[in-house]
Scaffold this motif. Structure first.
Motif, PDB file in Angstrom:
ATOM      1  N   LEU A  32     -46.239  50.764  -7.740  1.00 23.53           N
ATOM      2  CA  LEU A  32     -47.520  50.903  -7.053  1.00 23.53           C
ATOM      3  C   LEU A  32     -48.246  52.147  -7.528  1.00 23.53           C
ATOM      4  O   LEU A  32     -47.630  53.180  -7.796  1.00 23.53           O
ATOM      5  CB  LEU A  32     -47.295  51.015  -5.537  1.00 23.53           C
ATOM      6  N   ASP A  33     -49.564  52.039  -7.614  1.00 26.45           N
ATOM      7  CA  ASP A  33     -50.406  53.217  -7.861  1.00 26.45           C
ATOM      8  C   ASP A  33     -50.419  54.021  -6.572  1.00 26.45           C
ATOM      9  O   ASP A  33     -50.685  53.478  -5.499  1.00 26.45           O
ATOM     10  CB  ASP A  33     -51.827  52.764  -8.254  1.00 26.45           C
ATOM     11  N   ILE A  34     -50.094  55.317  -6.655  1.00 32.00           N
ATOM     12  CA  ILE A  34     -50.015  56.105  -5.405  1.00 32.00           C
ATOM     13  C   ILE A  34     -51.397  56.474  -4.856  1.00 32.00           C
ATOM     14  O   ILE A  34     -51.504  56.909  -3.727  1.00 32.00           O
ATOM     15  CB  ILE A  34     -49.163  57.403  -5.499  1.00 32.00           C
ATOM     16  N   GLN A  96     -59.442  57.246 -18.915  1.00 32.56           N
ATOM     17  CA  GLN A  96     -57.969  57.297 -18.914  1.00 32.56           C
ATOM     18  C   GLN A  96     -57.517  58.700 -18.531  1.00 32.56           C
ATOM     19  O   GLN A  96     -58.029  59.697 -19.054  1.00 32.56           O
ATOM     20  CB  GLN A  96     -57.425  56.926 -20.301  1.00 32.56           C
ATOM     21  N   THR A  97     -56.566  58.756 -17.601  1.00 31.74           N
ATOM     22  CA  THR A  97     -56.071  60.063 -17.149  1.00 31.74           C
ATOM     23  C   THR A  97     -54.583  60.241 -17.434  1.00 31.74           C
ATOM     24  O   THR A  97     -54.090  61.356 -17.456  1.00 31.74           O
ATOM     25  CB  THR A  97     -56.315  60.268 -15.633  1.00 31.74           C
ATOM     26  N   VAL A  98     -53.860  59.137 -17.600  1.00 31.28           N
ATOM     27  CA  VAL A  98     -52.436  59.226 -17.954  1.00 31.28           C
ATOM     28  C   VAL A  98     -52.298  58.570 -19.326  1.00 31.28           C
ATOM     29  O   VAL A  98     -52.625  57.383 -19.499  1.00 31.28           O
ATOM     30  CB  VAL A  98     -51.540  58.513 -16.919  1.00 31.28           C
ATOM     31  N   ILE A 101     -49.849  53.994 -22.146  1.00 29.39           N
ATOM     32  CA  ILE A 101     -50.544  52.732 -21.857  1.00 29.39           C
ATOM     33  C   ILE A 101     -50.050  52.080 -20.557  1.00 29.39           C
ATOM     34  O   ILE A 101     -48.850  52.047 -20.277  1.00 29.39           O
ATOM     35  CB  ILE A 101     -50.433  51.739 -23.046  1.00 29.39           C
ATOM     36  N   HIS A 102     -51.008  51.584 -19.775  1.00 30.43           N
ATOM     37  CA  HIS A 102     -50.668  50.892 -18.522  1.00 30.43           C
ATOM     38  C   HIS A 102     -51.787  49.926 -18.158  1.00 30.43           C
ATOM     39  O   HIS A 102     -52.945  50.137 -18.513  1.00 30.43           O
ATOM     40  CB  HIS A 102     -50.434  51.888 -17.378  1.00 30.43           C
ATOM     41  N   PHE A 103     -51.394  48.890 -17.429  1.00 27.54           N
ATOM     42  CA  PHE A 103     -52.335  47.870 -16.970  1.00 27.54           C
ATOM     43  C   PHE A 103     -52.446  47.979 -15.457  1.00 27.54           C
ATOM     44  O   PHE A 103     -51.428  47.931 -14.759  1.00 27.54           O
ATOM     45  CB  PHE A 103     -51.854  46.472 -17.381  1.00 27.54           C
ATOM     46  N   HIS A 104     -53.672  48.123 -14.972  1.00 24.38           N
ATOM     47  CA  HIS A 104     -53.912  48.157 -13.532  1.00 24.38           C
ATOM     48  C   HIS A 104     -54.068  46.721 -13.030  1.00 24.38           C
ATOM     49  O   HIS A 104     -54.848  45.954 -13.598  1.00 24.38           O
ATOM     50  CB  HIS A 104     -55.239  48.865 -13.213  1.00 24.38           C
ATOM     51  N   ILE A 105     -53.366  46.382 -11.965  1.00 29.18           N
ATOM     52  CA  ILE A 105     -53.603  45.120 -11.254  1.00 29.18           C
ATOM     53  C   ILE A 105     -54.259  45.524  -9.938  1.00 29.18           C
ATOM     54  O   ILE A 105     -53.631  46.191  -9.107  1.00 29.18           O
ATOM     55  CB  ILE A 105     -52.284  44.368 -10.972  1.00 29.18           C
ATOM     56  N   LEU A 116     -63.427  53.236  -9.137  1.00 28.17           N
ATOM     57  CA  LEU A 116     -62.579  53.149 -10.322  1.00 28.17           C
ATOM     58  C   LEU A 116     -61.448  54.174 -10.270  1.00 28.17           C
ATOM     59  O   LEU A 116     -60.341  53.907 -10.704  1.00 28.17           O
ATOM     60  CB  LEU A 116     -63.405  53.305 -11.602  1.00 28.17           C
ATOM     61  N   HIS A 117     -61.714  55.342  -9.726  1.00 28.65           N
ATOM     62  CA  HIS A 117     -60.617  56.295  -9.534  1.00 28.65           C
ATOM     63  C   HIS A 117     -60.593  56.748  -8.088  1.00 28.65           C
ATOM     64  O   HIS A 117     -61.484  57.468  -7.644  1.00 28.65           O
ATOM     65  CB  HIS A 117     -60.749  57.508 -10.456  1.00 28.65           C
ATOM     66  N   ALA A 118     -59.566  56.311  -7.375  1.00 29.58           N
ATOM     67  CA  ALA A 118     -59.414  56.767  -6.001  1.00 29.58           C
ATOM     68  C   ALA A 118     -58.822  58.167  -6.073  1.00 29.58           C
ATOM     69  O   ALA A 118     -58.187  58.527  -7.041  1.00 29.58           O
ATOM     70  CB  ALA A 118     -58.501  55.824  -5.248  1.00 29.58           C
TER      71      ALA A 118
END
Ligand code: AMP
Length: 139
Positions: A32-34, A96-98, A101-105, A116-118
C-alpha cells in the motif's frame, strides 16, 4: 541519473524497511502507498533495480505488468471501486519522487476528486484493514 540502491523502495525490497505488503512473486512486490491518493492506493514495485520505464529490462517489465493486472483486480474488488487508474511517473519533471520504477494502482469513484501527490499519511488501522481485504481478494 545512475540507479541509487539506497532509495526507499529498494530498502523495502531488501526488507530493511516495513511496508503494508499485499502480494509478492519472484519479479515484483506490491504494497500500500502510505500516503494514499484514494482508498486502496497500491504500488507494484518490480524487483529489478531500475529507475524508470526506459531502464527496466523487457522481461522484468512484462512480469510487473502481469502482476499489476492481477493486483489491480484484487484492489478493485477489495475497496469496491467502479474504476481505477494506473500511473507510472518518469523523472522529477513528471513528478517522480522515488527513483525505483513502480506502478500506482489508484481506485477511482466518479465525482471523487484525487490529488496526484497526497501529503497525508493514512492511519495505520485503516491501512491494515485495506491490506487484509486486498490479500483476501487475491485469494
Ligand atoms: P512517485 O511520486 O511516482 O515516485 O511515487 C512515490 C509514491 O511512494 C508516493 O505516492 C508516496 O506516497 C509513496 N511512498 C513514499 N514512501 C513510502 C513508503 N515508505 N511506503 C509506501 N509508500 C511510500
Amino acid at each position: 541519473m545512475a540507479y541509487d540502491k539506497t532509495n526507499i523502495f529498494a530498502r523495502i525490497l531488501r526488507g530493511e524497511l516495513p511496508a503494508f505488503k499485499v502480494y509478492e512473486d519472484e519479479a515484483s512486490l506490491a504494497f500500500l502507498d502510505i500516503m494514499p491518493q484514494a482508498k486502496g492506493h497500491t504500488l507494484v514495485v518490480p524487483k529489478a533495480g531500475a529507475e524508470g520505464l526506459l531502464d527496466i529490462p523487457p522481461d522484468a517489465l512484462a512480469g510487473a505488468m502481469l502482476t499489476t493486472q492481477k493486483v489491480a483486480a484484487a484492489v478493485k474488488r477489495a475497496v469496491e471501486a467502479p474504476g481505477f487508474m494506473i500511473a507510472q511517473l518518469n523523472g522529477p519533471a513528471a513528478g517522480q519522487t522515488v527513483f525505483h520504477i513502480h506502478f500506482h494502482i489508484i481506485p477511482r469513484w466518479e465525482g471523487a476528486d484525487f490529488k496526484l501527490h497526497a501529503r497525508e499519511k493514512a492511519p495505520e488501522a485503516e491501512l491494515k484493514d485495506i491490506q487484509a481485504k486486498i490479500v483476501a481478494a487475491l485469494g
